[in-house]
Design a protein around this motif. Sequence first.
Motif, PDB file in Angstrom:
ATOM      1  N   ILE A 247       0.843  -1.200   0.000  1.00  0.00           N
ATOM      2  CA  ILE A 247       0.000   0.000   0.000  1.00  0.00           C
ATOM      3  C   ILE A 247       0.878   1.250   0.000  1.00  0.00           C
ATOM      4  N   CYS A 248       1.931   1.246   0.831  1.00  0.00           N
ATOM      5  CA  CYS A 248       2.817   2.420   0.899  1.00  0.00           C
ATOM      6  C   CYS A 248       3.594   2.622  -0.394  1.00  0.00           C
ATOM      7  N   GLN A 249       3.987   1.515  -1.051  1.00  0.00           N
ATOM      8  CA  GLN A 249       4.700   1.656  -2.335  1.00  0.00           C
ATOM      9  C   GLN A 249       3.784   2.310  -3.367  1.00  0.00           C
ATOM     10  N   CYS A 250       2.502   1.869  -3.391  1.00  0.00           N
ATOM     11  CA  CYS A 250       1.541   2.455  -4.356  1.00  0.00           C
ATOM     12  C   CYS A 250       1.288   3.918  -4.009  1.00  0.00           C
ATOM     13  N   MET A 251       1.215   4.212  -2.722  1.00  0.00           N
ATOM     14  CA  MET A 251       0.914   5.584  -2.293  1.00  0.00           C
ATOM     15  C   MET A 251       2.207   6.348  -2.022  1.00  0.00           C
ATOM     16  N   ASN A 252       3.141   6.233  -2.988  1.00  0.00           N
ATOM     17  CA  ASN A 252       4.402   6.969  -2.899  1.00  0.00           C
ATOM     18  C   ASN A 252       4.157   8.386  -3.410  1.00  0.00           C
ATOM     19  N   TYR A 253       4.583   9.394  -2.640  1.00  0.00           N
ATOM     20  CA  TYR A 253       4.339  10.773  -3.053  1.00  0.00           C
ATOM     21  C   TYR A 253       5.116  11.123  -4.332  1.00  0.00           C
TER      22      TYR A 253
END
Length: 287
Positions: A247-253
């Motif tokens: 999830i964090c990789q996809c939601m990388n700024y």
Amino acid sequence: QFQMIRHEELECLESLGQGSFTRVFLGRKKGLRDGEGYVTNVLLKVLDSNHKNCWESFFEAASLMSQISHKHLIHVYGISVHQSNNIMVQEFVKFGALDLYLKRGHSVSVSWKLEVAKQLACALIFLEEKNIVHGNICAKNLLLAREGDQTSGNSPFIKLSDPGISLVMLGQDVLMDRIPWVAPEVLEDPEHLELDVDKWSFGTTLWEIFSGGKVPLQGLDLHQKLQFYKKGHWLPRPDWTELADLICQCMNYQPELRPSCRTIIRQLNGLITSDYEILHAAGTSLN
Ligand SMILES: N#Cc1ccc(Nc2nc(N)cc(-n3cnc(CCO)c3)n2)cc1
């Protein structure tokens, strides 16, 4: 590129909800198939009369979905324009929007959630290969065609709905209200949508699927939502580490650092075989 449907063929029944500048209704469509008259259930998406200026964008979304066909994309029968009504006629999907399905407290297994995530990733690969930006990936736009259940073991089946009015037409307030689904860079420049925006939204949708339909950042007003992005915050991490990492990789700024769709599929497959999933699968079959 799509069929014009006469309003006499359509019957509008009860309201099922609303989208941005649209309302959705259950409807019936009369038609002829080799001389036989028949009636089918359809979903009528009606553009709000006070947003008639968005009709091109509304029909562009319909046109997009009717020009491409994929098993995990909604089927659009056509459009109907009559007096002041702009209507998109799409297939009626039996179990409705996934966010409501999850909110209704259906207890679904980890493998059920992973299967839904994989199907959404397949739809994204298809769109990526056609260089098409959807722009509105969220659980509300995932429609459940088949429930799938523990006993018969058959898996769920989802269809991604049309993107609706394009982000460009929606105005800043609607964009801010779509935080945390809308990628941060879209708020800076809604005109230049890259494929990466769908990967960010995929991450948010993954969070929704594994949070039982909880609404991310519920209760935050537009200003607080904007601050969430300004401060580079992330959603509360699920306790499954590998899922939280995806999830964090996809939601990388930084859009260019988000994983490709193929990498997403590979990581989802990794989750499917991971011990957490097996443990949880064992858990459900034990109780
Ligand atoms: N109870 C119930 C029930 C409700 C709805 C459906 N079916 C269906 N089919 C579609 N094609 C689209 C939608 N839909 C619902 N909300 C939106 C707005 C967000 O896109 C779209 N619902 C089936 C059962």
